[in-house]
Design a protein around this motif. Structure first.
Motif, mmCIF file in Angstrom:
data_model
loop_
_atom_site.group_PDB
_atom_site.id
_atom_site.type_symbol
_atom_site.label_atom_id
_atom_site.label_comp_id
_atom_site.label_asym_id
_atom_site.label_seq_id
_atom_site.Cartn_x
_atom_site.Cartn_y
_atom_site.Cartn_z
ATOM 1 N N THR A 71 0.853 -1.186 0.000
ATOM 2 C CA THR A 71 0.000 0.000 0.000
ATOM 3 C C THR A 71 0.888 1.234 0.000
ATOM 4 O OG1 THR A 71 -1.693 -1.175 1.274
ATOM 5 C CG2 THR A 71 -1.846 1.230 1.198
ATOM 6 N N ALA A 72 0.595 2.165 -0.888
ATOM 7 C CA ALA A 72 1.406 3.379 -0.998
ATOM 8 C C ALA A 72 1.228 4.268 0.231
ATOM 9 C CB ALA A 72 1.032 4.144 -2.254
ATOM 10 N N VAL A 73 2.319 4.921 0.605
ATOM 11 C CA VAL A 73 2.317 5.876 1.712
ATOM 12 C C VAL A 73 2.764 7.223 1.153
ATOM 13 C CG1 VAL A 73 3.317 6.472 3.947
ATOM 14 C CG2 VAL A 73 2.850 4.071 3.384
ATOM 15 N N ALA A 74 2.016 8.269 1.434
ATOM 16 C CA ALA A 74 2.369 9.594 0.934
ATOM 17 C C ALA A 74 3.779 9.966 1.375
ATOM 18 C CB ALA A 74 1.368 10.630 1.434
ATOM 19 N N GLN A 94 4.439 -7.662 -13.911
ATOM 20 C CA GLN A 94 4.139 -6.231 -13.968
ATOM 21 C C GLN A 94 3.669 -5.786 -12.596
ATOM 22 O OE1 GLN A 94 2.189 -4.370 -17.362
ATOM 23 N NE2 GLN A 94 0.798 -3.294 -15.988
ATOM 24 N N ILE A 95 4.274 -4.716 -12.081
ATOM 25 C CA ILE A 95 3.877 -4.133 -10.800
ATOM 26 C C ILE A 95 3.308 -2.750 -11.067
ATOM 27 C CG2 ILE A 95 4.693 -3.266 -8.575
ATOM 28 C CD1 ILE A 95 6.729 -5.504 -8.514
ATOM 29 N N ASN A 96 2.112 -2.499 -10.536
ATOM 30 C CA ASN A 96 1.438 -1.217 -10.702
ATOM 31 C C ASN A 96 1.269 -0.547 -9.350
ATOM 32 O OD1 ASN A 96 0.311 -3.059 -13.035
ATOM 33 N ND2 ASN A 96 0.046 -0.951 -13.714
ATOM 34 N N ALA A 97 1.666 0.729 -9.295
ATOM 35 C CA ALA A 97 1.445 1.552 -8.104
ATOM 36 C C ALA A 97 0.784 2.836 -8.583
ATOM 37 C CB ALA A 97 2.758 1.842 -7.392
ATOM 38 N N GLY A 98 -0.541 2.829 -8.631
ATOM 39 C CA GLY A 98 -1.255 3.967 -9.200
ATOM 40 C C GLY A 98 -0.923 4.118 -10.668
ATOM 41 N N VAL A 99 -0.431 5.298 -11.058
ATOM 42 C CA VAL A 99 -0.124 5.553 -12.466
ATOM 43 C C VAL A 99 1.218 4.956 -12.885
ATOM 44 C CG1 VAL A 99 -1.483 7.664 -12.510
ATOM 45 C CG2 VAL A 99 0.960 7.780 -11.939
ATOM 46 N N PRO A 135 2.335 7.465 -5.576
ATOM 47 C CA PRO A 135 0.895 7.628 -5.794
ATOM 48 C C PRO A 135 0.242 8.147 -4.515
ATOM 49 C CG PRO A 135 1.415 5.331 -5.435
ATOM 50 C CD PRO A 135 2.728 6.063 -5.449
ATOM 51 N N PRO A 136 -1.020 8.533 -4.566
ATOM 52 C CA PRO A 136 -1.702 8.991 -3.352
ATOM 53 C C PRO A 136 -1.642 7.943 -2.241
ATOM 54 C CG PRO A 136 -3.025 9.473 -5.290
ATOM 55 C CD PRO A 136 -1.892 8.614 -5.757
ATOM 56 N N GLY A 137 -1.525 8.403 -1.012
ATOM 57 C CA GLY A 137 -1.489 7.488 0.119
ATOM 58 C C GLY A 137 -2.701 6.567 0.126
ATOM 59 N N GLY A 138 -2.473 5.306 0.419
ATOM 60 C CA GLY A 138 -3.552 4.329 0.449
ATOM 61 C C GLY A 138 -3.769 3.601 -0.864
ATOM 62 N N THR A 139 -3.064 4.019 -1.930
ATOM 63 C CA THR A 139 -3.209 3.351 -3.229
ATOM 64 C C THR A 139 -2.636 1.937 -3.153
ATOM 65 O OG1 THR A 139 -3.021 5.439 -4.435
ATOM 66 C CG2 THR A 139 -2.577 3.411 -5.669
ATOM 67 N N PRO A 140 -3.387 0.926 -3.569
ATOM 68 C CA PRO A 140 -2.841 -0.436 -3.553
ATOM 69 C C PRO A 140 -1.695 -0.582 -4.562
ATOM 70 C CG PRO A 140 -5.243 -0.464 -3.742
ATOM 71 C CD PRO A 140 -4.801 0.948 -3.987
ATOM 72 N N ILE A 141 -0.671 -1.304 -4.178
ATOM 73 C CA ILE A 141 0.392 -1.707 -5.095
ATOM 74 C C ILE A 141 0.090 -3.154 -5.470
ATOM 75 C CG2 ILE A 141 2.869 -2.058 -5.401
ATOM 76 C CD1 ILE A 141 3.294 0.025 -3.175
ATOM 77 N N VAL A 142 -0.072 -3.412 -6.761
ATOM 78 C CA VAL A 142 -0.525 -4.737 -7.194
ATOM 79 C C VAL A 142 0.454 -5.333 -8.196
ATOM 80 C CG1 VAL A 142 -2.953 -4.179 -6.781
ATOM 81 C CG2 VAL A 142 -1.965 -3.811 -9.052
ATOM 82 N N ALA A 143 0.459 -6.659 -8.255
ATOM 83 C CA ALA A 143 1.359 -7.378 -9.164
ATOM 84 C C ALA A 143 0.569 -8.371 -10.002
ATOM 85 C CB ALA A 143 2.438 -8.109 -8.377
#
Length: 278
Positions: A71-74, A94-99, A135-143
């Protein structure tokens, strides 16, 4: 003239007349093969990632989509962790963290949009560095990735480590390291910019630098062990475009090329084709 000589001359005339009446027809492939894709080249030797098999069995390989790995942290731009699964298949991550999106190169490095990272295929341990952005805080980081036993060869009984691609227009030949040959056609070539291009010229939208070029193909042949095989898939590469001048035409060169497809044997067995070339 003797009767014998007259008979011989008569038979010769009949033979010539018969040959003159024959029509010898060759195979006309003008409707299927052409030179329209010679402007972009996918030729080269493609190798399996991480010294594995270029053709591998599907049986024990599973697709994982959008697994939450953090999970992203600001204010924080570096993250790491471990996937839920080990034995990750190289070239499928592929790893995505927001944009931000990072993909692996088959050799343990992650990259995308100027960001970097690593993946250890054996354990699933990963790390990414967004280099001062987040990314904004709370954004899921997904794979998204594949995992499992991709080590079983799917080459009709003979392990395939490399595939040499020979392209002539829209005609395509693949030759594996065992000598198996598979021939067919490229059906379309398109760019990530949205164009489907046959003959680029001044009236056609050219691909831009950095566009991903994709050639869809289908080939058929026999493996070295005699198994009838069809391969359906895509060739991709990143375009470097040199603009035309008053004396030279524009040129397009491809880097980071990949072959990805499905290996289909006549007996119903299937496998995955995945390899890269410079």
């Amino acid at each position: 003239m003797s009767m014998k000589n007259a008979w011989a001359r008569t038979m010769a005339v009949i033979a010539v007349a018969a040959l003159a009446g024959c029509e010898w027809e060759g195979t006309d492939q003008s409707e299927s093969t052409s030179q329209r894709y010679n402007w972009v080249r996918f030729d080269g030797t493609y190798r399996a990632a991480a010294n594995g098999y270029l053709v591998s069995g599907f049986g024990d390989v599973l697709q994982i989509t959008a697994e939450t790995i953090g999970t992203a942290v600001a204010g924080v731009s570096s993250y790491n962790g471990v996937f839920d699964n080990d034995n990750v298949v190289p070239g499928t991550v592929q790893i995505n963290a927001g944009v931000f999106a990072l993909t692996d190169n088959g050799a343990g490095a992650l990259a995308g949009g100027g960001k970097t990272g690593t993946i250890i295929y054996k354990t699933g341990a990963w790390s990414i560095n967004l280099l001062g952005e987040w990314p904004p805080g709370g954004t899921p980081i997904v794979a998204t990735y594949r995992h499992g036993d991709a080590s079983s060869p799917g080459g009709g009984g003979e392990p395939i480590y490399t595939m040499t691609v020979q392209q002539a227009g829209n005609s395509l030949t693949l030759i594996d390291n065992n000598g198996g040959t598979y021939s067919g056609l490229i059906s379309t070539i398109s760019s990530s910019g949205g164009q489907t291009i046959e003959y680029p010229d001044t009236t056609t939208s050219m691909p831009a630098n950095g566009d991903t070029m994709t050639a869809s193909f289908e080939v058929e042949g026999r493996s070295s062990s005699g198994v009838s095989v069809k391969i359906v898939g895509n060739l991709t590469g990143t375009a470097t475009v040199t603009a035309a001048t008053a004396t030279t035409p524009s040129t397009i060169r491809l880097a980071n090329r990949t072959i990805r497809g499905t290996w289909i044997e006549a007996n119903g067995a299937t496998g995955e084709v995945l390899g890269t070339a410079p």
